[in-house]
Scaffold this motif. Sequence first.
Motif, PDB file in Angstrom:
ATOM      1  N   THR A  61       0.852  -1.186   0.000  1.00 40.50           N
ATOM      2  CA  THR A  61       0.000   0.000   0.000  1.00 40.50           C
ATOM      3  C   THR A  61       0.886   1.234   0.000  1.00 40.50           C
ATOM      4  O   THR A  61       1.816   1.336   0.791  1.00 40.50           O
ATOM      5  N   TRP A  92       0.501   5.308   0.347  1.00 39.55           N
ATOM      6  CA  TRP A  92      -0.469   6.294   0.802  1.00 39.55           C
ATOM      7  C   TRP A  92       0.109   7.686   0.600  1.00 39.55           C
ATOM      8  O   TRP A  92       1.118   8.044   1.195  1.00 39.55           O
ATOM      9  N   THR A 134      -3.157  13.065  -6.618  1.00 46.71           N
ATOM     10  CA  THR A 134      -3.830  12.238  -7.624  1.00 46.71           C
ATOM     11  C   THR A 134      -3.006  12.165  -8.900  1.00 46.71           C
ATOM     12  O   THR A 134      -2.884  11.093  -9.508  1.00 46.71           O
ATOM     13  N   GLU A 158      -4.567  -0.550  -8.165  1.00 45.57           N
ATOM     14  CA  GLU A 158      -5.834   0.164  -8.019  1.00 45.57           C
ATOM     15  C   GLU A 158      -5.586   1.460  -7.272  1.00 45.57           C
ATOM     16  O   GLU A 158      -4.704   1.540  -6.419  1.00 45.57           O
ATOM     17  N   ILE A 159      -6.381   2.477  -7.574  1.00 43.15           N
ATOM     18  CA  ILE A 159      -6.335   3.747  -6.845  1.00 43.15           C
ATOM     19  C   ILE A 159      -7.621   3.884  -6.045  1.00 43.15           C
ATOM     20  O   ILE A 159      -8.714   3.662  -6.566  1.00 43.15           O
ATOM     21  N   LEU A 160      -7.474   4.258  -4.793  1.00 38.68           N
ATOM     22  CA  LEU A 160      -8.617   4.652  -3.968  1.00 38.68           C
ATOM     23  C   LEU A 160      -8.409   6.116  -3.628  1.00 38.68           C
ATOM     24  O   LEU A 160      -7.651   6.460  -2.725  1.00 38.68           O
ATOM     25  N   ASP A 161      -9.047   6.979  -4.369  1.00 39.07           N
ATOM     26  CA  ASP A 161      -8.895   8.424  -4.204  1.00 39.07           C
ATOM     27  C   ASP A 161     -10.019   8.927  -3.306  1.00 39.07           C
ATOM     28  O   ASP A 161     -11.202   8.735  -3.600  1.00 39.07           O
ATOM     29  N   GLY A 162      -9.651   9.575  -2.223  1.00 38.19           N
ATOM     30  CA  GLY A 162     -10.638  10.068  -1.264  1.00 38.19           C
ATOM     31  C   GLY A 162     -11.647  11.021  -1.878  1.00 38.19           C
ATOM     32  O   GLY A 162     -12.805  11.072  -1.461  1.00 38.19           O
ATOM     33  N   VAL A 219     -13.987   8.242  -3.744  1.00 37.52           N
ATOM     34  CA  VAL A 219     -14.695   7.264  -2.907  1.00 37.52           C
ATOM     35  C   VAL A 219     -15.155   7.831  -1.571  1.00 37.52           C
ATOM     36  O   VAL A 219     -16.039   7.271  -0.935  1.00 37.52           O
ATOM     37  N   PHE A 271     -18.653   6.873   1.502  1.00 34.02           N
ATOM     38  CA  PHE A 271     -18.612   6.396   2.878  1.00 34.02           C
ATOM     39  C   PHE A 271     -19.750   6.972   3.697  1.00 34.02           C
ATOM     40  O   PHE A 271     -20.315   6.318   4.559  1.00 34.02           O
TER      41      PHE A 271
END
Length: 59
Positions: free
Chosen positions: A7, A9, A19, A37-41, A44, A48
């Motif tokens: 990971t 971060w 980004t 994979e990208i988990l961009d706040g 996504v 939440f």
Amino acid sequence: MSGRGVTIWFTGLSGAGKTTIAEKLVQVLRERGRKVEILDGDVVGPAFGVVLDLPVEGT
């Protein structure tokens, strides 16, 4: 592949380029055959609140 995951971060101020850097890193890693994979706040993060049944202004 060893099956070991990593990971990465990125943290920083809004508009600092997190980004942009992440997308370039994904491009390079995919060119090298890595699964990424990208988990961009910004993308996504709002979901939440829906999952946790929070008001929109609380996310």
